[in-house]
Design a protein around this motif. Structure first.
Motif, PDB file in Angstrom:
ATOM      1  N   PHE A 137      50.288  48.193 145.453  1.00 11.05           N
ATOM      2  CA  PHE A 137      48.984  47.810 144.898  1.00 11.05           C
ATOM      3  C   PHE A 137      48.557  48.778 143.810  1.00 11.05           C
ATOM      4  O   PHE A 137      47.905  48.395 142.839  1.00 11.05           O
ATOM      5  CB  PHE A 137      47.933  47.755 146.009  1.00 11.05           C
ATOM      6  N   TRP A 138      48.991  50.031 143.943  1.00  9.24           N
ATOM      7  CA  TRP A 138      48.649  51.051 142.949  1.00  9.24           C
ATOM      8  C   TRP A 138      49.280  50.713 141.601  1.00  9.24           C
ATOM      9  O   TRP A 138      48.636  50.785 140.552  1.00  9.24           O
ATOM     10  CB  TRP A 138      49.156  52.403 143.452  1.00  9.24           C
ATOM     11  N   THR A 149      47.245  39.683 146.456  1.00 12.95           N
ATOM     12  CA  THR A 149      45.841  40.048 146.620  1.00 12.95           C
ATOM     13  C   THR A 149      45.331  40.775 145.376  1.00 12.95           C
ATOM     14  O   THR A 149      44.226  40.507 144.906  1.00 12.95           O
ATOM     15  CB  THR A 149      45.661  40.937 147.863  1.00 12.95           C
ATOM     16  N   VAL A 150      46.161  41.689 144.833  1.00 11.41           N
ATOM     17  CA  VAL A 150      45.732  42.438 143.652  1.00 11.41           C
ATOM     18  C   VAL A 150      45.511  41.494 142.473  1.00 11.41           C
ATOM     19  O   VAL A 150      44.509  41.577 141.763  1.00 11.41           O
ATOM     20  CB  VAL A 150      46.780  43.512 143.273  1.00 11.41           C
ATOM     21  N   ILE A 153      47.163  46.443 135.486  1.00 16.26           N
ATOM     22  CA  ILE A 153      45.954  45.707 135.103  1.00 16.26           C
ATOM     23  C   ILE A 153      45.110  46.582 134.188  1.00 16.26           C
ATOM     24  O   ILE A 153      44.650  46.161 133.125  1.00 16.26           O
ATOM     25  CB  ILE A 153      45.128  45.327 136.352  1.00 16.26           C
ATOM     26  N   MET A 154      44.960  47.835 134.628  1.00 13.37           N
ATOM     27  CA  MET A 154      44.178  48.802 133.870  1.00 13.37           C
ATOM     28  C   MET A 154      44.664  48.874 132.418  1.00 13.37           C
ATOM     29  O   MET A 154      43.876  48.801 131.486  1.00 13.37           O
ATOM     30  CB  MET A 154      44.367  50.156 134.569  1.00 13.37           C
ATOM     31  N   LEU A 159      47.504  47.883 140.024  1.00 12.76           N
ATOM     32  CA  LEU A 159      46.217  48.340 139.509  1.00 12.76           C
ATOM     33  C   LEU A 159      46.366  49.007 138.149  1.00 12.76           C
ATOM     34  O   LEU A 159      45.607  48.753 137.214  1.00 12.76           O
ATOM     35  CB  LEU A 159      45.679  49.356 140.514  1.00 12.76           C
ATOM     36  N   MET A 160      47.391  49.874 138.039  1.00 17.90           N
ATOM     37  CA  MET A 160      47.600  50.587 136.781  1.00 17.90           C
ATOM     38  C   MET A 160      48.011  49.609 135.683  1.00 17.90           C
ATOM     39  O   MET A 160      47.578  49.751 134.532  1.00 17.90           O
ATOM     40  CB  MET A 160      48.691  51.655 136.951  1.00 17.90           C
ATOM     41  N   LEU A 216      55.590  54.998 145.059  1.00 18.72           N
ATOM     42  CA  LEU A 216      54.253  54.564 144.679  1.00 18.72           C
ATOM     43  C   LEU A 216      53.926  53.240 145.349  1.00 18.72           C
ATOM     44  O   LEU A 216      54.718  52.310 145.316  1.00 18.72           O
ATOM     45  CB  LEU A 216      54.155  54.421 143.162  1.00 18.72           C
ATOM     46  N   PRO A 217      52.738  53.155 145.958  1.00 20.44           N
ATOM     47  CA  PRO A 217      52.414  51.910 146.636  1.00 20.44           C
ATOM     48  C   PRO A 217      52.276  50.750 145.640  1.00 20.44           C
ATOM     49  O   PRO A 217      51.809  50.936 144.517  1.00 20.44           O
ATOM     50  CB  PRO A 217      51.092  52.192 147.336  1.00 20.44           C
ATOM     51  N   VAL A 250      42.893  45.529 130.776  1.00 20.78           N
ATOM     52  CA  VAL A 250      41.600  46.103 130.413  1.00 20.78           C
ATOM     53  C   VAL A 250      41.678  46.854 129.086  1.00 20.78           C
ATOM     54  O   VAL A 250      40.893  46.624 128.174  1.00 20.78           O
ATOM     55  CB  VAL A 250      41.081  47.029 131.527  1.00 20.78           C
ATOM     56  N   LEU A 265      36.777  47.613 137.969  1.00 15.56           N
ATOM     57  CA  LEU A 265      37.825  47.949 137.009  1.00 15.56           C
ATOM     58  C   LEU A 265      37.742  47.054 135.774  1.00 15.56           C
ATOM     59  O   LEU A 265      37.820  47.517 134.642  1.00 15.56           O
ATOM     60  CB  LEU A 265      39.197  47.798 137.681  1.00 15.56           C
ATOM     61  N   PHE A 268      55.853  41.726 150.940  1.00 17.63           N
ATOM     62  CA  PHE A 268      55.078  42.573 150.036  1.00 17.63           C
ATOM     63  C   PHE A 268      54.287  41.769 149.027  1.00 17.63           C
ATOM     64  O   PHE A 268      53.340  42.267 148.429  1.00 17.63           O
ATOM     65  CB  PHE A 268      55.980  43.590 149.326  1.00 17.63           C
ATOM     66  N   PHE A 293      43.319  49.081 151.312  1.00 18.19           N
ATOM     67  CA  PHE A 293      43.063  48.299 150.110  1.00 18.19           C
ATOM     68  C   PHE A 293      42.897  46.822 150.470  1.00 18.19           C
ATOM     69  O   PHE A 293      42.062  46.118 149.922  1.00 18.19           O
ATOM     70  CB  PHE A 293      44.214  48.474 149.118  1.00 18.19           C
ATOM     71  N   LEU A 294      43.719  46.354 151.416  1.00 21.04           N
ATOM     72  CA  LEU A 294      43.649  44.951 151.826  1.00 21.04           C
ATOM     73  C   LEU A 294      42.446  44.679 152.729  1.00 21.04           C
ATOM     74  O   LEU A 294      42.170  43.538 153.073  1.00 21.04           O
ATOM     75  CB  LEU A 294      44.930  44.548 152.563  1.00 21.04           C
ATOM     76  N   PHE A 322      38.040  48.786 142.601  1.00 27.01           N
ATOM     77  CA  PHE A 322      38.771  47.691 141.965  1.00 27.01           C
ATOM     78  C   PHE A 322      37.821  46.634 141.402  1.00 27.01           C
ATOM     79  O   PHE A 322      38.066  46.067 140.342  1.00 27.01           O
ATOM     80  CB  PHE A 322      39.716  47.069 142.998  1.00 27.01           C
ATOM     81  N   VAL A 340      52.257  39.745 149.767  1.00 26.44           N
ATOM     82  CA  VAL A 340      50.895  39.728 150.313  1.00 26.44           C
ATOM     83  C   VAL A 340      50.006  40.672 149.511  1.00 26.44           C
ATOM     84  O   VAL A 340      48.902  40.319 149.100  1.00 26.44           O
ATOM     85  CB  VAL A 340      50.911  40.159 151.803  1.00 26.44           C
ATOM     86  N   VAL A 341      50.523  41.882 149.267  1.00 26.97           N
ATOM     87  CA  VAL A 341      49.740  42.887 148.556  1.00 26.97           C
ATOM     88  C   VAL A 341      49.581  42.505 147.090  1.00 26.97           C
ATOM     89  O   VAL A 341      48.475  42.487 146.544  1.00 26.97           O
ATOM     90  CB  VAL A 341      50.422  44.267 148.667  1.00 26.97           C
ATOM     91  N   ALA A 376      44.501  39.401 133.880  1.00 24.77           N
ATOM     92  CA  ALA A 376      44.538  40.276 135.041  1.00 24.77           C
ATOM     93  C   ALA A 376      44.689  39.519 136.346  1.00 24.77           C
ATOM     94  O   ALA A 376      45.067  40.092 137.356  1.00 24.77           O
ATOM     95  CB  ALA A 376      43.259  41.116 135.098  1.00 24.77           C
ATOM     96  N   ILE A 380      55.053  46.688 156.319  1.00 24.10           N
ATOM     97  CA  ILE A 380      53.723  46.247 155.909  1.00 24.10           C
ATOM     98  C   ILE A 380      53.275  45.054 156.734  1.00 24.10           C
ATOM     99  O   ILE A 380      52.122  44.942 157.140  1.00 24.10           O
ATOM    100  CB  ILE A 380      53.716  45.910 154.388  1.00 24.10           C
TER     101      ILE A 380
END
Lengths: 306, 325
Positions: free
Chosen positions: B144-145, B266-267, B151-152, B148-149, B141-142, B156, A267, B260, A244-245, A264, B262-263, B163, A152
């Motif tokens: 960020f995915w 960001t999320v 957070i979802m 996201l789930m 599974l990535p 939410v 969301l 990682f 995404f980034l 996003f 980093v991702v 979040a 990455i």
């Protein structure tokens, strides 16, 4: 080699047709892998024929209706008359169509980068194993150094230098992935290079290139095929992450990752469908490819042969 | 022994130099940062003054040597955006990232080892098979995915956890940590799980493979023959012997966890180094990007060096083979 081993080898090499059938039968032993295969087939079909199966062309701005912005799943467009089964996004695009087209970009990037890095990596790995000595240690040092950096991070650096674009993502993915193939190809080529058939070919006076690519390479393919399937899934995940980034594909050709990224922002306000459905599609694609790859590894691995 | 270590250190230094050239020259090719820093009403003369003040009018190799000279004194230039020292910006954010990384590694070990051992002890049971199937998910599974789930669902839908952001921090020996307050813990848990997931899958696989390898060994048979209870055999004899590869790989993976992050950062808008990197790439804030990359290259190279040297001490074959080649 024992007698039974010789016999089973004879049976394997005896008929091409039965070998393939045996391979299929062994693959089908895992129900999970079959599910993965079916899922993968559906995804490839959708990606290839997106323009024919999608209800709407998400790139055609004329077909979008600004009144249909961010509609929940199941709504019917007032002017377009399309039922938006998965809702619409901030531009009023049908999510189902956007996902189908996005799948196309994602799969394209994954497949092309995997094949190109396979070709480069296999050639480099074979060269290292075939010539050995100094060539081998220099090449493998480079591979080791590259593999000590997380994919990455390397991709992120490259894309922040190269800028956005499908072609640039492809370049970054190939640079990140070739080393895996090189290491695998070298590993199996080292075993093959000491076999008698290579000696025989050398005695016949065949050229290095011919021996490497016509004699040794075909025998190194099984592990490489396994790596390809896993790397395709990895490439798709990596591309999605980069998009995404915000350093991946451009907005004009949204991949699944970019669709998730744009969704996003909505969301947290409860408009989950813009982000979640592309996410589900991405997960299904990655998982089904991985299930197939996992079973392929078991079937093609001679150590696990029953 | 000493020769081997010196050779490895020289190699590591060489890698750092090569990476610094690649990163610096590469980042230099990205558009001129002057374009985004000036406002359109500036005159030509003012623009030139800005360029000169940032040292961007000099040839690239001269800029590189100035950069190296300064970097060796712990100065990697000033951020174009914040106007502060780039190193300082990064160092300020190290605690947040390291906290996230270390908690994630702890989570992956605490969850991964028992699951992996179970799967290794009962490879054909439904539980064992499900754990292995689950580990495929964790691997593939990535990052960020997953975030996201989570957070979802947790932020939410049920609204239990926040979040984004980092909660209040507590000062412990001059380092800000957030896991000591309930609010801080609530902010920490989702990003930490997200970051931990793929490493958990890795630990599960390592633990399972280790157990499968150790179980047929004579010392396990002997321990059983001695009449030790199964629990003790598993928790002492098996566990101890599978820990070596797990600890090694975990050490090596620390660098990848930080990368990682980093991702994940960001999320979850986690104020660490990774988010700084992404923001800086977006802003073309060159000194910060270069400083971050150099610092993480340094971290990765040093981690590899330590592991290699430790290995050569533990296993002499490694360095003998190296000397031959």
């Amino acid at each position: 080699m024992t007698d039974t081993a010789l016999q089973s080898q004879g049976a394997e090499t005896g008929q091409g047709g039965s070998l393939l059938r045996r391979f299929a039968a062994e693959f089908a032993e895992s129900k999970l892998a079959l599910v993965g295969l079916v899922g993968f087939a559906i995804i490839v079909f959708i990606a290839l024929f997106a323009p024919f199966v999608a209800p709407q062309d998400p790139y055609d701005l004329a077909s979008l209706d600004i009144f249909d912005v961010r509609l929940p799943p199941g709504s019917v467009g007032q002017e377009t008359g399309i039922t938006y089964w998965l809702g619409t996004d901030a531009q009023g695009r049908d999510m189902l169509s956007a996902i189908m087209y996005g799948l196309r970009v994602s799969l394209f990037v994954g497949a092309v980068s995997a094949v190109v890095s396979l070709i480069i990596g296999a050639a480099v790995g074979l060269t290292a194993a075939y010539f050995g000595g100094r060539v081998d240690s220099i090449i493998m040092r480079i591979v080791d150094i590259q593999l000590s950096f997380p994919a990455i991070l390397v991709a992120l650096i490259l894309l922040s230098i190269l800028g956005q674009g499908v072609d640039k993502v492809l370049i970054a993915l190939v640079i990140v992935q070739w080393a895996y193939y090189a290491r695998t190809a070298r590993g199996s080529a080292l075993v093959e290079r000491n076999r008698e058939y290579v000696e025989a070919a050398t005695c016949l006076g065949l050229g290095h290139g011919r021996i490497m690519f016509r004699h040794i390479m075909p025998n190194c393919m099984p592990p490489l095929i396994v790596i390809v399937t896993i790397q395709v899934a990895d490439a798709i995940a990596l591309e999605a992450t980069l998009s995404f980034l915000g350093v991946g594909v451009p907005v004009t050709e949204p991949s699944l990752g970019l669709l998730i990224s744009t969704g996003f922002d909505y969301l947290l306000s409860g408009k989950y469908w813009i982000s979640v459905f592309p996410g589900v599609a991405l997960a299904l694609a990655i998982v089904s490819i991985n299930l197939v790859g996992d079973q392929l590894r078991d079937v093609l691995n001679p150590r696990l042969k029953r | 022994m000493l020769v081997y270590i010196i050779r490895r250190i020289m190699q590591a230094a060489f890698v750092i130099v090569v990476m610094s050239v690649l990163v610096y020259v590469g980042i230099f090719l990205v558009g001129s940062p002057v374009d985004i820093l000036i406002n359109p009403e500036m005159s030509e003369a003012e623009m030139e003054a800005v360029t000169k003040a940032l040292g961007l009018d000099r040839p690239i190799w001269e800029q590189y040597f100035i950069f190296v000279g300064n970097a060796l004194q712990g100065d990697m230039g000033k951020s174009f955006v914040f106007g502060q020292s780039a190193i300082k910006l990064i160092v300020e954010r190290i605690p947040a990232t390291m906290e996230l990384a270390i908690i994630s590694i702890i989570i992956s070990l605490v969850i991964g080892i028992p699951l992996g051992m179970y799967a290794g002890l009962r490879p054909d049971s439904v539980g064992g098979r499900s754990i292995m199937a689950g580990s495929i998910l964790g691997f593939s599974l990535p990052n960020f995915w997953v975030g996201l789930m989570l957070i979802m669902f947790f932020a939410v839908m049920v609204g239990w956890l926040p979040a984004a952001g980092r909660g209040p921090t507590v000062d412990v020996l001059g380092i800000d940590v957030s896991f000591l307050s309930l609010e801080g813990l609530k902010h920490l848990i989702l990003p930490a799980i997200t970051l931990a997931l793929s490493k958990t899958a890795l630990v599960v696989r390592l633990a399972r493979a280790g157990v499968r390898e150790v179980l047929p060994m004579d010392y396990i048979k002997f321990a059983r023959a001695k009449g030790l209870p199964r629990r003790r055999v598993v928790s002492v004899h098996v566990l101890k012997n599978i820990m070596i590869p797990i600890v090694t790989v975990t050490g090596l993976e620390l660098g990848s966890v930080v990368a990682f992050a980093v991702v994940t950062e960001t999320v979850f808008a986690w104020p660490g180094m990774g988010k700084l990197l992404i923001d800086s790439i977006g802003n073309l804030d060159r000194p910060v990007v270069v400083a971050y990359l150099m610092q993480i290259v340094f971290l990765l190279v040093v981690l590899n060096l330590i592991v290699d040297v430790l290995y050569s001490i533990l296993d002499p074959r490694v360095r003998l083979q190296e000397q031959k080649a």
